[in-house]
Design a protein around this motif. Structure first.
Motif, mmCIF file in Angstrom:
data_model
loop_
_atom_site.group_PDB
_atom_site.id
_atom_site.type_symbol
_atom_site.label_atom_id
_atom_site.label_comp_id
_atom_site.label_asym_id
_atom_site.label_seq_id
_atom_site.Cartn_x
_atom_site.Cartn_y
_atom_site.Cartn_z
ATOM 1 N N ARG A 1 0.835 -1.202 0.000
ATOM 2 C CA ARG A 1 0.000 0.000 0.000
ATOM 3 C C ARG A 1 0.876 1.261 0.000
ATOM 4 O O ARG A 1 0.534 2.268 -0.634
ATOM 5 C CB ARG A 1 -0.964 0.012 1.192
ATOM 6 C CG ARG A 1 -1.985 1.149 1.081
ATOM 7 C CD ARG A 1 -3.058 1.106 2.141
ATOM 8 N NE ARG A 1 -2.509 1.301 3.476
ATOM 9 C CZ ARG A 1 -3.221 1.226 4.603
ATOM 10 N NH1 ARG A 1 -4.518 0.938 4.543
ATOM 11 N NH2 ARG A 1 -2.661 1.422 5.765
ATOM 12 N N ARG B 1 -14.367 15.106 4.061
ATOM 13 C CA ARG B 1 -13.242 14.365 3.477
ATOM 14 C C ARG B 1 -12.982 14.894 2.069
ATOM 15 O O ARG B 1 -13.950 15.100 1.308
ATOM 16 C CB ARG B 1 -13.641 12.878 3.416
ATOM 17 C CG ARG B 1 -12.486 11.951 3.268
ATOM 18 C CD ARG B 1 -11.879 11.645 4.622
ATOM 19 N NE ARG B 1 -10.687 10.840 4.505
ATOM 20 C CZ ARG B 1 -9.512 11.192 5.029
ATOM 21 N NH1 ARG B 1 -9.379 12.306 5.715
ATOM 22 N NH2 ARG B 1 -8.482 10.392 4.906
ATOM 23 N N GLU C 1 -15.246 7.879 6.528
ATOM 24 C CA GLU C 1 -14.466 7.129 7.517
ATOM 25 C C GLU C 1 -14.181 8.007 8.720
ATOM 26 O O GLU C 1 -14.575 9.169 8.765
ATOM 27 C CB GLU C 1 -13.167 6.626 6.887
ATOM 28 C CG GLU C 1 -12.311 7.737 6.305
ATOM 29 C CD GLU C 1 -11.041 7.248 5.619
ATOM 30 O OE1 GLU C 1 -10.637 6.088 5.822
ATOM 31 O OE2 GLU C 1 -10.436 8.055 4.908
ATOM 32 N N GLY C 2 -13.468 7.438 9.694
ATOM 33 C CA GLY C 2 -13.011 8.203 10.845
ATOM 34 C C GLY C 2 -11.723 8.939 10.489
ATOM 35 O O GLY C 2 -11.262 8.887 9.348
ATOM 36 N N GLY D 1 -8.738 8.283 11.413
ATOM 37 C CA GLY D 1 -7.662 7.321 11.152
ATOM 38 C C GLY D 1 -8.189 5.906 11.185
ATOM 39 O O GLY D 1 -7.467 4.972 11.526
ATOM 40 N N GLU D 2 -9.462 5.755 10.856
ATOM 41 C CA GLU D 2 -10.098 4.429 10.916
ATOM 42 C C GLU D 2 -11.176 4.327 9.848
ATOM 43 O O GLU D 2 -11.790 5.318 9.484
ATOM 44 C CB GLU D 2 -10.804 4.191 12.276
ATOM 45 C CG GLU D 2 -10.010 4.476 13.528
ATOM 46 C CD GLU D 2 -10.159 5.931 13.959
ATOM 47 O OE1 GLU D 2 -11.100 6.601 13.516
ATOM 48 O OE2 GLU D 2 -9.304 6.397 14.726
ATOM 49 N N ASN D 3 -11.436 3.114 9.419
ATOM 50 C CA ASN D 3 -12.633 2.833 8.616
ATOM 51 C C ASN D 3 -13.800 2.574 9.562
ATOM 52 O O ASN D 3 -13.600 2.374 10.757
ATOM 53 C CB ASN D 3 -12.400 1.607 7.727
ATOM 54 C CG ASN D 3 -11.385 1.877 6.623
ATOM 55 O OD1 ASN D 3 -10.267 1.362 6.654
ATOM 56 N ND2 ASN D 3 -11.764 2.691 5.672
ATOM 57 N N LEU E 1 -10.270 5.013 3.009
ATOM 58 C CA LEU E 1 -8.984 4.376 2.695
ATOM 59 C C LEU E 1 -9.211 2.866 2.568
ATOM 60 O O LEU E 1 -10.067 2.299 3.252
ATOM 61 C CB LEU E 1 -7.983 4.646 3.823
ATOM 62 C CG LEU E 1 -6.559 4.140 3.592
ATOM 63 C CD1 LEU E 1 -5.836 5.009 2.550
ATOM 64 C CD2 LEU E 1 -5.756 4.152 4.888
ATOM 65 N N ILE F 1 -6.381 -1.981 5.753
ATOM 66 C CA ILE F 1 -5.970 -3.386 5.855
ATOM 67 C C ILE F 1 -6.754 -4.066 6.978
ATOM 68 O O ILE F 1 -7.137 -5.227 6.862
ATOM 69 C CB ILE F 1 -4.431 -3.461 5.995
ATOM 70 C CG1 ILE F 1 -3.855 -3.081 4.613
ATOM 71 C CG2 ILE F 1 -3.958 -4.829 6.459
ATOM 72 C CD1 ILE F 1 -2.398 -2.831 4.557
ATOM 73 N N THR F 2 -7.066 -3.321 8.018
ATOM 74 C CA THR F 2 -7.928 -3.877 9.070
ATOM 75 C C THR F 2 -9.347 -4.066 8.534
ATOM 76 O O THR F 2 -10.021 -5.050 8.849
ATOM 77 C CB THR F 2 -7.953 -2.947 10.296
ATOM 78 O OG1 THR F 2 -6.641 -2.432 10.507
ATOM 79 C CG2 THR F 2 -8.418 -3.688 11.539
ATOM 80 N N ARG F 3 -9.793 -3.110 7.727
ATOM 81 C CA ARG F 3 -11.105 -3.209 7.077
ATOM 82 C C ARG F 3 -11.184 -4.513 6.282
ATOM 83 O O ARG F 3 -12.141 -5.287 6.411
ATOM 84 C CB ARG F 3 -11.283 -1.987 6.154
ATOM 85 C CG ARG F 3 -12.500 -1.966 5.249
ATOM 86 C CD ARG F 3 -12.390 -0.700 4.381
ATOM 87 N NE ARG F 3 -13.509 -0.490 3.483
ATOM 88 C CZ ARG F 3 -13.578 -0.983 2.261
ATOM 89 N NH1 ARG F 3 -12.604 -1.734 1.798
ATOM 90 N NH2 ARG F 3 -14.634 -0.719 1.496
ATOM 91 N N GLY G 1 -8.829 -0.049 12.391
ATOM 92 C CA GLY G 1 -7.570 0.531 11.925
ATOM 93 C C GLY G 1 -6.422 -0.183 12.626
ATOM 94 O O GLY G 1 -6.616 -0.778 13.685
ATOM 95 N N THR G 2 -5.261 -0.068 12.034
ATOM 96 C CA THR G 2 -4.101 -0.720 12.644
ATOM 97 C C THR G 2 -3.888 -0.198 14.062
ATOM 98 O O THR G 2 -3.663 -0.965 14.991
ATOM 99 C CB THR G 2 -2.856 -0.447 11.783
ATOM 100 O OG1 THR G 2 -3.098 -1.013 10.502
ATOM 101 C CG2 THR G 2 -1.609 -1.046 12.397
HETATM 102 N N1 PMP Z 1 -8.602 5.525 7.274
HETATM 103 C C1 PMP Z 1 -7.641 6.398 7.581
HETATM 104 C C2 PMP Z 1 -7.823 7.837 7.230
HETATM 105 C C3 PMP Z 1 -6.477 5.951 8.243
HETATM 106 O O1 PMP Z 1 -5.520 6.806 8.568
HETATM 107 C C4 PMP Z 1 -6.351 4.584 8.572
HETATM 108 C C5 PMP Z 1 -5.124 4.103 9.285
HETATM 109 N N2 PMP Z 1 -4.103 3.786 8.371
HETATM 110 C C6 PMP Z 1 -7.400 3.712 8.242
HETATM 111 C C7 PMP Z 1 -8.499 4.220 7.581
HETATM 112 C C8 PMP Z 1 -7.315 2.261 8.569
HETATM 113 O O2 PMP Z 1 -6.353 1.622 7.765
HETATM 114 P P1 PMP Z 1 -5.598 0.332 8.272
HETATM 115 O O3 PMP Z 1 -6.612 -0.617 8.724
HETATM 116 O O4 PMP Z 1 -4.863 -0.153 7.049
HETATM 117 O O5 PMP Z 1 -4.684 0.746 9.360
#
Ligand code: PMP
Length: 305
Positions: free
Chosen positions: A60, A148, A193-194, A196-198, A217, A220-222, A256-257
């Motif tokens: 990614r 967003r 999304e959030g 830093g999270e889906n 985004l 990967i956790t999604r 999210g990670t």
């Molecule tokens: N959306 C955003 C804006 C993020 O910053 C993240 C964290 N990388 C995610 C979603 C979740 O992504 P992941 O599960 O790959 O960490």
């Protein structure tokens, strides 16, 4: 909480001391947000440190770099190896890992084409991102007044440093208003999304998450959660959600990670309630998978030694 420091940071092929991992103030990325990055976690397993979906994260990073036209000086395989080398040098069993590729020092101005792409991989011990209480009982969230960015103004598919100013504005707004997290809508008014999270909603036995076309985004956790849920027998859909779909859902959680699987217990003061059964089942399965406890998913755990 202040950063918990470790011994080494990988910078452009070298392991340097934590305190010496510095850049010049005229580094392009500091001025123009010209970086792409990843967030990865390593967990303690019975076989030592295991990095969750390390190769997928580095793929990614390369995809983000392609979007912003960075010529990446290291292959995915080299970045995977560099991460493992840095983990071994720091003797860490579990940690958060932050690879970053950024435009460096040399020229100023908006033309990025003459600039070098520098790459660093840092790591440090990091606990729960949205708090232990949040993981157990859920967090409060607010729909942000910040939107967003549209695909044609700032591609949300690239995990670029610059776009996180948008996330940060939303996060601060939510925190100042007394909520723990912000949920951003896209310019069409659908949930993206959030910060830093889906995000996922659960109704009956069906999970729904916004498509990446809604500005989410490709988490990967999604992806991990979608696979887990399907394997547990639930239907998973990617579909546009309105804010009212969040207010009326049986269960809502973010992934999210850093955040892992964190339930949401209220949105804009509409109670969702304590974490529901499906959220808890997915949360627990995820926690076991990342720690290498479920053989079926062992390909996702990349061991360091
Ligand atoms: N959306 C955003 C804006 C993020 O910053 C993240 C964290 N990388 C995610 C979603 C979740 O992504 P992941 O599960 O790959 O960490």
């Amino acid at each position: 909480m202040p950063l918990q420091t470790v011994s080494k940071i990988w910078m452009d092929g070298e392991l340097v001391d934590w305190a010496d991992a510095k850049v010049h103030v005229l580094t392009h990325a500091l001025h123009y947000g010209s970086g792409v990055f990843e967030g990865i976690r390593a967990y303690e397993t019975d076989r030592g440190a295991g990095v969750f979906r390390l190769t997928d994260h580095m793929k990614r990073l390369h995809a983000s770099a392609r979007i912003v036209m960075f010529d990446m000086p290291y292959t995915v395989e080299q970045l995977v190896e560099a991460t493992k080398e840095t983990l071994r040098a720091n003797d860490l069993k579990s940690c958060y890992i932050r690879p970053l590729a950024y435009l460096g020092y040399g020229e100023m101005g908006l033309n990025p084409l003459p600039l070098p792409v520098n790459v660093t991989i840092a790591m440090w011990p990091w606990g729960t991102y949205l708090g232990d209480e949040g993981v157990k009982h859920g967090i409060t969230a607010k729909i942000s007044s910040w939107v967003r960015p549209d695909h044609n103004s700032m591609p949300p598919q690239a995990k670029s440093t610059g776009i996180y100013l948008n996330s940060s504005l939303a996060k601060v707004e939510a925190l100042k208003a007394g909520y723990e997290e912000a949920i951003l809508l896209n310019p069409q008014g659908f949930v993206s999304e959030g910060t830093g999270e889906n995000i996922f909603v659960v109704n009956e036995d069906v999970l729904t998450t916004p498509p990446t076309s809604a500005g989410a985004l490709q988490g990967i956790t999604r992806d991990t959660v979608m696979t887990i849920a399907r394997n547990l027998g639930y239907e998973v859909r990617e579909a546009n959600l309105s804010r009212a779909d969040l207010y009326s859902a049986d269960e809502v959680f973010v992934t999210g990670t850093a955040a892992e699987v964190t339930p949401i217990r209220s949105i804009d003061d509409r109670p969702i309630g304590e974490p529901g059964n499906i959220t808890k089942e997915i949360q627990e399965t995820y926690a076991n998978i990342v720690r290498g406890k479920l053989e079926k998913y062992d390909d996702w755990v990349e061991y360091v030694s």
